[in-house]
Scaffold this active site. Structure first.
Site, PDB file in Angstrom:
ATOM      1  N   HIS A  71      -5.501  -9.033   3.561  1.00  0.00           N
ATOM      2  CA  HIS A  71      -4.476  -9.138   4.606  1.00  0.00           C
ATOM      3  C   HIS A  71      -5.071  -9.326   5.997  1.00  0.00           C
ATOM      4  O   HIS A  71      -4.535 -10.075   6.817  1.00  0.00           O
ATOM      5  CB  HIS A  71      -3.588  -7.890   4.570  1.00  0.00           C
ATOM      6  CG  HIS A  71      -4.341  -6.579   4.631  1.00  0.00           C
ATOM      7  ND1 HIS A  71      -3.887  -5.488   5.325  1.00  0.00           N
ATOM      8  CD2 HIS A  71      -5.534  -6.184   4.093  1.00  0.00           C
ATOM      9  CE1 HIS A  71      -4.745  -4.491   5.204  1.00  0.00           C
ATOM     10  NE2 HIS A  71      -5.747  -4.886   4.449  1.00  0.00           N
ATOM     11  N   ARG A  72      -6.221  -8.674   6.260  1.00  0.00           N
ATOM     12  CA  ARG A  72      -6.775  -8.774   7.620  1.00  0.00           C
ATOM     13  C   ARG A  72      -7.473 -10.117   7.864  1.00  0.00           C
ATOM     14  O   ARG A  72      -7.600 -10.544   9.010  1.00  0.00           O
ATOM     15  CB  ARG A  72      -7.709  -7.597   7.924  1.00  0.00           C
ATOM     16  CG  ARG A  72      -6.984  -6.272   7.808  1.00  0.00           C
ATOM     17  CD  ARG A  72      -7.603  -5.125   8.567  1.00  0.00           C
ATOM     18  NE  ARG A  72      -6.947  -3.890   8.178  1.00  0.00           N
ATOM     19  CZ  ARG A  72      -5.731  -3.511   8.577  1.00  0.00           C
ATOM     20  NH1 ARG A  72      -5.047  -4.258   9.429  1.00  0.00           N
ATOM     21  NH2 ARG A  72      -5.180  -2.390   8.156  1.00  0.00           N
ATOM     22  N   ASN A  76      -4.686  -2.353  -4.750  1.00  0.00           N
ATOM     23  CA  ASN A  76      -5.956  -2.345  -3.995  1.00  0.00           C
ATOM     24  C   ASN A  76      -5.810  -1.453  -2.770  1.00  0.00           C
ATOM     25  O   ASN A  76      -6.317  -1.769  -1.693  1.00  0.00           O
ATOM     26  CB  ASN A  76      -6.355  -3.769  -3.614  1.00  0.00           C
ATOM     27  CG  ASN A  76      -7.811  -3.830  -3.135  1.00  0.00           C
ATOM     28  OD1 ASN A  76      -8.560  -2.863  -3.283  1.00  0.00           O
ATOM     29  ND2 ASN A  76      -8.191  -4.949  -2.551  1.00  0.00           N
ATOM     30  N   GLU A  81     -11.251  -4.763   1.206  1.00  0.00           N
ATOM     31  CA  GLU A  81     -10.490  -5.688   0.367  1.00  0.00           C
ATOM     32  C   GLU A  81     -11.369  -6.827  -0.131  1.00  0.00           C
ATOM     33  O   GLU A  81     -11.139  -7.427  -1.179  1.00  0.00           O
ATOM     34  CB  GLU A  81      -9.284  -6.229   1.143  1.00  0.00           C
ATOM     35  CG  GLU A  81      -8.122  -5.264   1.250  1.00  0.00           C
ATOM     36  CD  GLU A  81      -8.325  -4.135   2.245  1.00  0.00           C
ATOM     37  OE1 GLU A  81      -9.480  -3.821   2.608  1.00  0.00           O
ATOM     38  OE2 GLU A  81      -7.321  -3.538   2.650  1.00  0.00           O
ATOM     39  N   ASP A  91     -11.414  -1.687  11.072  1.00  0.00           N
ATOM     40  CA  ASP A  91     -10.308  -2.545  10.608  1.00  0.00           C
ATOM     41  C   ASP A  91      -9.963  -3.618  11.642  1.00  0.00           C
ATOM     42  O   ASP A  91      -9.240  -4.569  11.335  1.00  0.00           O
ATOM     43  CB  ASP A  91      -9.046  -1.721  10.306  1.00  0.00           C
ATOM     44  CG  ASP A  91      -9.112  -1.019   8.949  1.00  0.00           C
ATOM     45  OD1 ASP A  91     -10.129  -1.173   8.244  1.00  0.00           O
ATOM     46  OD2 ASP A  91      -8.138  -0.319   8.592  1.00  0.00           O
ATOM     47  N   ASP A 119       0.816  -1.226   0.000  1.00  0.00           N
ATOM     48  CA  ASP A 119       0.000   0.000   0.000  1.00  0.00           C
ATOM     49  C   ASP A 119       0.846   1.270   0.000  1.00  0.00           C
ATOM     50  O   ASP A 119       0.406   2.301  -0.512  1.00  0.00           O
ATOM     51  CB  ASP A 119      -0.932   0.031   1.222  1.00  0.00           C
ATOM     52  CG  ASP A 119      -2.237  -0.710   0.976  1.00  0.00           C
ATOM     53  OD1 ASP A 119      -2.304  -1.484   0.002  1.00  0.00           O
ATOM     54  OD2 ASP A 119      -3.187  -0.517   1.761  1.00  0.00           O
ATOM     55  N   LYS A 179       0.123  -6.446   1.850  1.00  0.00           N
ATOM     56  CA  LYS A 179      -0.580  -5.168   1.611  1.00  0.00           C
ATOM     57  C   LYS A 179      -0.209  -4.136   2.678  1.00  0.00           C
ATOM     58  O   LYS A 179      -0.010  -2.971   2.382  1.00  0.00           O
ATOM     59  CB  LYS A 179      -2.096  -5.403   1.579  1.00  0.00           C
ATOM     60  CG  LYS A 179      -2.893  -4.156   1.186  1.00  0.00           C
ATOM     61  CD  LYS A 179      -4.369  -4.468   1.017  1.00  0.00           C
ATOM     62  CE  LYS A 179      -5.140  -3.303   0.411  1.00  0.00           C
ATOM     63  NZ  LYS A 179      -5.383  -2.210   1.317  1.00  0.00           N
TER      64      LYS A 179
HETATM   65  O1  LIG Z   1      -8.188   6.863   6.049  1.00  0.00           O
HETATM   66  C1  LIG Z   1      -7.599   5.798   6.295  1.00  0.00           C
HETATM   67  O2  LIG Z   1      -6.366   5.727   6.429  1.00  0.00           O
HETATM   68  C2  LIG Z   1      -8.397   4.570   6.425  1.00  0.00           C
HETATM   69  C3  LIG Z   1      -9.747   4.643   6.657  1.00  0.00           C
HETATM   70  C4  LIG Z   1     -10.586   3.447   6.827  1.00  0.00           C
HETATM   71  O3  LIG Z   1     -11.343   3.274   5.646  1.00  0.00           O
HETATM   72  P1  LIG Z   1     -12.908   3.723   5.516  1.00  0.00           P
HETATM   73  O4  LIG Z   1     -12.998   5.158   5.804  1.00  0.00           O
HETATM   74  O5  LIG Z   1     -13.195   3.354   4.092  1.00  0.00           O
HETATM   75  O6  LIG Z   1     -13.677   2.898   6.504  1.00  0.00           O
HETATM   76  C5  LIG Z   1      -9.765   2.185   7.077  1.00  0.00           C
HETATM   77  O7  LIG Z   1     -10.553   1.046   6.899  1.00  0.00           O
HETATM   78  C6  LIG Z   1      -8.580   2.095   6.146  1.00  0.00           C
HETATM   79  O8  LIG Z   1      -7.805   0.952   6.391  1.00  0.00           O
HETATM   80  C7  LIG Z   1      -7.679   3.285   6.335  1.00  0.00           C
HETATM   81  C1  LIG Z   2      -9.490  -1.180   4.296  1.00  0.00           C
HETATM   82  C2  LIG Z   2      -8.168  -1.177   4.291  1.00  0.00           C
HETATM   83  O1  LIG Z   2      -7.388  -0.517   3.408  1.00  0.00           O
HETATM   84  P1  LIG Z   2      -7.672   0.507   2.233  1.00  0.00           P
HETATM   85  O2  LIG Z   2      -9.087   0.993   2.332  1.00  0.00           O
HETATM   86  O3  LIG Z   2      -6.677   1.617   2.448  1.00  0.00           O
HETATM   87  O4  LIG Z   2      -7.405  -0.259   0.969  1.00  0.00           O
HETATM   88  C3  LIG Z   2      -7.410  -1.920   5.341  1.00  0.00           C
HETATM   89  O5  LIG Z   2      -6.176  -1.742   5.422  1.00  0.00           O
HETATM   90  O6  LIG Z   2      -7.999  -2.668   6.107  1.00  0.00           O
END
Ligand SMILES: O=C(O)C1=C[C@@H](OP(=O)(O)O)[C@@H](O)[C@H](O)C1
Ligand SMILES: C=C(OP(=O)(O)O)C(=O)O
Length: 433
Positions: free
Chosen positions: A388-389, A89, A340, A312, A45, A414
């Protein structure tokens, strides 16, 4: 996975936060002057973010310490007028960069940018952000009219005084607008429409912006004001990843051990540190230190919990819930269906496949306690859906039960390429205590 058969205790420092790394990279890229970022996460990422910023013409130097990078900011004028960006992704990357690209080259000439990702990214919504950018004066569209990437942005810059945005599917849309907003040519008022999800990430965004010298006013919930300003290059140290920390706190919870995560505390910018409160509600003991958080496992009871703000960590909690004495219900996380994978469906499917009982509903799930129906001679393969989670949370089951096999464990790259090595090290060090 090999069960450890005992309580795991120890100290661990997860790698840098993905969310903070990708915010800091964008603000440093937009800043005037040079920034030195330390504690940077190196994972898919953040690699796609670094690669894309370079394609936009931003210089990012790496050093012998791979967690330190030096970014030469562009002062809000994107050096390259054309670029094709691949974000795999990474939700944060594609959304933050779409807003950044909308600033254009800043020389009166239009910039032209295309942002795309893998097949799952092409199913993840981005239209609420694209509509807001369009309303701010640029040409932004979803190329396939699907509401999802690929997106094309043509822009000579942003000049709006007011814009509305929906953040009901993802808070990242609002964070993306906020990150770019100091370079909008007028004071900008952003109003959110509907209910915002994942709220702590928006606070994280304004926290990072503040560190780079730009303030976000929030006169009332759902209203944000940002005046024209320039981020200033700084030295910025990134906290360890609090979502990644949830797996190690969970290790203590399910094995009855005691795990300390180094580098996090109650004033962390990451809302996911509050995962430990969920474990506390389940019966664990939690100690908040100045520079660390410790969880001590105790017999677990099931809970009812709204995890909208820390979604998350919902998969981590779902797995922990299988070890409790009563069922756990996780609510208000419908937005995780856009991540994901559809995470509610994935978790419930895999738990049921293991012979433990879980029930899916529209915005959450109920997990019943239970023991997987597998053994060393009759292993069970856990599908991870390239998430990944899924891999990191279901690995917890394998620490305690025999016969758990995680499919495609490499998908942790990721956000946490060394997850399995770090987990193994924690277990090994625990045995020598
Ligand atoms: O702004 C961020 O860094 C994130 C916001 C969250 O997403 P959502 O806002 O889509 O829930 C989270 O799930 C993602 O891993 C990171
Ligand atoms: C949702 C996630 O990531 P992103 O939305 O940044 O792809 C995550 O890291 O759980």
């Amino acid at each position: 996975m090999q069960p450890v058969g005992r309580a795991i205790s120890g100290v661990i420092r997860p790698p840098g936060s993905k969310s903070l790394t990708n915010r800091a990279l964008v603000t440093a890229a937009l800043a005037a002057g040079t920034s030195e970022l330390t504690g940077v996460l190196r994972s898919r990422d953040t690699e796609v973010m670094i690669d894309s910023l370079r394609r936009l013409g931003i210089s990012i130097e790496e050093s012998t310490d791979e967690h330190r990078v030096v970014v030469q900011g562009c002062g809000g004028k994107i050096p390259n007028a054309r670029a094709d960006l691949w974000l795999e992704n990474s939700g944060t990357s594609i959304r933050f960069l779409a807003a950044m690209c909308a600033l254009g080259p800043g020389n009166g000439q239009p910039g032209n940018y295309r942002l795309d990702g893998n097949s799952r990214m092409r199913e993840r919504p981005i239209d609420d952000l694209i509509s807001a950018l369009g309303a701010m004066g640029c040409q932004a569209r979803c190329e396939l009219n699907s509401g999802c990437p690929p997106v094309v942005i043509e822009s000579t810059g942003l000049s709006a005084s007011k814009v509305s945005i929906r953040a009901e599917k993802s808070s990242q849309f609002l964070s993306a607008l906020l990150l770019a907003s100091p370079y909008n040519q007028k004071p900008l008022q952003i109003e959110t429409i509907g209910t915002m999800v994942s709220e702590p990430y928006v606070k994280m965004t304004s926290g990072v912006m503040a560190a780079f010298g730009v303030s976000v006013e929030c006169p009332q919930p759902g209203t944000y004001i940002v005046k024209p300003a320039t981020y200033q290059g700084i030295q910025y140290d990134i906290e360890p990843d609090a979502s990644a920390a949830s797996y190690f706190f969970a290790v203590a919870a399910i094995t009855g051990g005691e795990v300390t995560v180094d580098g996090l505390n109650a004033s962390a910018l990451q809302g996911d540190v509050m995962f430990v409160k969920a474990l506390e509600q389940m019966g664990c003991e939690v100690r908040w230190g100045e520079r660390q958080i410790t969880v001590k496992g105790q017999p677990l009871k099931g809970i009812e919990i709204d995890m909208n703000a820390i979604s998350d960590t919902a998969q981590t909690l779902a797995v922990v819930a299988t070890f409790a004495q009563s069922p756990t219900t996780i609510r208000n996380i419908a937005h995780v269906r856009h991540k994901e994978t559809d995470r509610i469906q994935a978790v419930v499917t895999e738990i049921n496949k293991l012979g433990i009982h879980a029930v899916e509903f529209e915005d959450g799930m109920t997990i019943h306690p239970g023991v997987p129906r597998c053994s060393e001679s009759n292993p069970a393969l856990v599908d991870t859906y390239d998430d990944h989670r899924m891999a990191m949370s279901f690995a917890l089951l394998g620490l305690v039960h025999s016969g758990i096999v995680i499919d495609n464990p490499g998908c942790t790259s990721k956000t946490y390429p060394d997850f399995f090595a770090d987990l193994a090290r924690l277990c090994e060090e625990s045995s020598s205590l």
